[in-house]
Design an enzyme around this catalytic site. Sequence first.
Site, mmCIF file in Angstrom:
data_model
loop_
_atom_site.group_PDB
_atom_site.id
_atom_site.type_symbol
_atom_site.label_atom_id
_atom_site.label_comp_id
_atom_site.label_asym_id
_atom_site.label_seq_id
_atom_site.Cartn_x
_atom_site.Cartn_y
_atom_site.Cartn_z
ATOM 1 N N TYR A 140 53.301 59.580 28.328
ATOM 2 C CA TYR A 140 54.107 60.255 29.293
ATOM 3 C C TYR A 140 53.701 61.085 30.110
ATOM 4 C CZ TYR A 140 58.741 62.271 30.525
ATOM 5 O OH TYR A 140 59.838 62.804 31.299
ATOM 6 N N LYS A 168 54.527 55.770 30.651
ATOM 7 C CA LYS A 168 55.876 56.336 31.336
ATOM 8 C C LYS A 168 55.499 57.289 32.380
ATOM 9 C CE LYS A 168 60.086 59.165 30.293
ATOM 10 N NZ LYS A 168 60.929 59.583 28.962
#
Length: 305
Positions: A140, A168
Amino acid sequence: MPMLSMTFSGVIAYPVTPLHPGGALDLDSLEHSVAQLARSGVDGIVVLGTSGLFAYLDAKERSEVVRTAVRAASGSGTPVGVGISAITTREVLQLAYSAENNGADGLVLSPVSYIPLVSQEIADQVETVASAVSLPLCLYNNPSTTGFTYPVELAAELSWLDSVVAFKDTATSGRLFHSRQLLFAQQAEPGTVHGASRDQLIVDEYPAAAWHSGMAALLAPEFTAFHRAVAEGRADDAVAWSAALRPLMAVMGHERPLSALYALAEVCGVRTGAPRRPLLPISSHGKRALAEAVTLLRETTPALR
């Protein structure tokens, strides 16, 4: 029950962690909201993301959230991932073990640290987690809270680890996001999913592969229908959904993100108090504006299909 295969593709919803007015966990409300969300059409759920207030919960509370969410989604066919970010790699590993032992289907990891990490330190942490647990891992990039912008090249290199299945990502503009998306596709292991974070980016640019969203946990029918229109190439429907969601996004953009998300949760029927102090709730005026924007969305929404 066997764990589900979590690819972090489609609409990945990040629910808030409901709280009682005094700040204690409201696990009954969490179970109810996750049970509904798991059967709403989203492709995955991740608890203990930023939306889930992970940074303000201790290890015991985080374990309780995971157990509750996994139980609530059981039998739905919707995988449950868990955010495992923490200040030290030792804590990250403990959270990863706890998530795996409590039946989670995947993990999400951002490079959280008091002192912003460098690429070598992040690589070491990811490799350590990937070698210690068998769950699919989503990396992420969240520079607004971590102080670190994930180089695409680093994420692509780490994607060749067996357990890393997704990245992400976020960016300050659609053009920058799409350039990162293209570079990642060129360098990452084929099949690794590059997903979009940041709701404003999703509503304005609507990339197709994966949407990671806190708002999607509260407006699941709308976000899943929107994503479906994009994925199926129905351009007119996608434009209509983007236009319908934009007024709500404008109201959200005037408030502090996490406090606004908790207020939106209340507006959408989730029983919860405000986030824990030192975070303060948004004003009553702001909450009324959110309620009006949600009403407008539901009055002008395209047909759900």
